[in-house]
Design an enzyme around this catalytic site. Sequence first.
Site, short mmCIF file in Angstrom:
data_model
loop_
_atom_site.label_atom_id
_atom_site.label_comp_id
_atom_site.label_asym_id
_atom_site.label_seq_id
_atom_site.Cartn_x
_atom_site.Cartn_y
_atom_site.Cartn_z
N ASP A 172 20.02 36.65 48.55
CA ASP A 172 19.16 37.17 47.95
C ASP A 172 17.81 36.04 47.26
OD1 ASP A 172 18.43 39.06 45.81
OD2 ASP A 172 20.07 40.48 46.59
N HIS A 221 15.69 36.20 49.63
CA HIS A 221 14.90 36.80 49.43
C HIS A 221 13.52 36.26 49.02
CE1 HIS A 221 17.65 40.13 49.67
NE2 HIS A 221 17.45 40.00 50.59
#
Length: 558
Positions: free
Chosen positions: A300, A334
């Site tokens: 993430d 991300h």
Amino acid sequence: MRKIVSTIFTTTLFITSLTALAQMNKQKAAYSFSNLPVIAKTSFKADTFNIIKYGAKNDGITLNSKAINDAIIACNKKGGGVVLVPKGMWLTGPIELKSNVNLHLQKNAILQFTKDFNQYPLVASNWEGLPQMRNQSPLWSTNQTNIAITGFGIIDGAGEVWRMVKKDKLTESQWSKLIASGGVLSDDKKSWYPSEAFFKATKMKNAGEITPDKTPEFYNSIKTFLRPNLLVFTSCKTILLEGVTFQNSPAWNLHPLMCEDLTVRNVYVKNPWYAQNGDGIDLESCKNVLIEGSTFDVGDDGICIKSGRDAAGRKRGMPTENVIIRNSTVYHAHGGFVIGSEMSGGAKNIFVSDCSFIGTDIGLRFKTTRGRGGVVEKIFVKNINMKDIVGEAILFDMYYAAVDPVPLKGEKRDAPKVELLPVTEETPIFRDFHITDVVCDGASKAVFIRGLPELSISNITLDNLNIAANEGIDIQEAKNVSLNNVNLIVANSNPLINIQNGNVINFKNINYNAAQLLFRIAGDRNSAIKTSGLDATKAKSKTEFLAGADEKTLQINK
């Protein structure tokens, strides 16, 4: 397409521009970084407490929770020192760090947290900015001072038994092996969950949130859903994390919460790229922080700034402030450097420099949404290198929708509905960002700025950008934005620059390889869009005005 863009990027024109532009605006960048915050340092006695003397065994079978915690308690009671984890495999449950203790891992030491859920009691904690019931974090500390985790070893959080996994993020053989291990599939067979209880909880809204109507029996019924972060330090002061590898976290990896004077140096933070919520480090409502020389390769966001969510974050009212991030690398994530989306307490005085983002979904990612409130301001970024960015190199987005930044294959997403709403305490504010000296070799889009119609993103300066991307610049609902000394090598330049309801937007010394359409201006709330040092003759078409846009709002000067 990415290979074509990358090839164009290495042309003599681009390299020449890079050398010239790198010399510009150095004085301005130096000024913003000239008065950095000072972070207090840890200091420990030399006394050493070897966990073996407290009964620990490195056989990978014996649960060493008591032995390690006993060593920490003894060290703390005697005024502090070093708790030594020698080389070997040490199986353990949760470890509580106490004041004046340096937990030191020798080279080839592995601190392996157990897969036994029963070793992690449910505790009142915090998750994504809200008070939540969670399983006890493997590494935790609350209200302690002068603490450290240092050395050369590996800390593994056994995240594989906690996480859900999306089918589209695995190979066919990996997916088959995962299904064969047990667990539960979602109704559409596209997601795997480690238990029926986990799957049941995903259908509830904020299942772990602490509310008066929920009983201990309820929380126990969804225990496997309440994944812990690997490390949570809460309201601690004077902290050092140095040298160690933190990997395989159940949820977030490193989570300092309401801490002060934190140094993170030369750590390696690692998660599988498919690890849901597998953030690298989330600084939440922290003050005086230094992150340097570290590497992140996670599932993430890589390096992330947070400060609480919605009303709870505004009530806490603790911004993350006075943060230095430098000389670090983010691989898969991300976002490389990220602020948000839980930023309701605000963020300010953040200094990011000399970092590289390799293969991240987004490079610089600033995200929020209505309902958050909070003010993010005084953000300074310089000397950033990026390569193979999947989405945007630089992104500001006030329509964050809690989904992966890049859609998976076959996934359809609709653009957010644009509507004008009243400005309230729930309206987030992004302002006063200064980004300079960015080089990006490959991205989907160079720059994307999307504010809210009721409150524009404002006072953004982007200087000395050298970006090769599929698309150019997209600015929506923003004001007082300056882009200076920008070199764009784009594959799809129709348009090169898109502006929707932009006010006081200045472009100075914009160079580009070619453009089908130079400017597309849309909306009836544009004003004072100006260029200088831009050669419009290289574009096949100069301008297009849509949705009530007035031609007089744009002034192109060579």
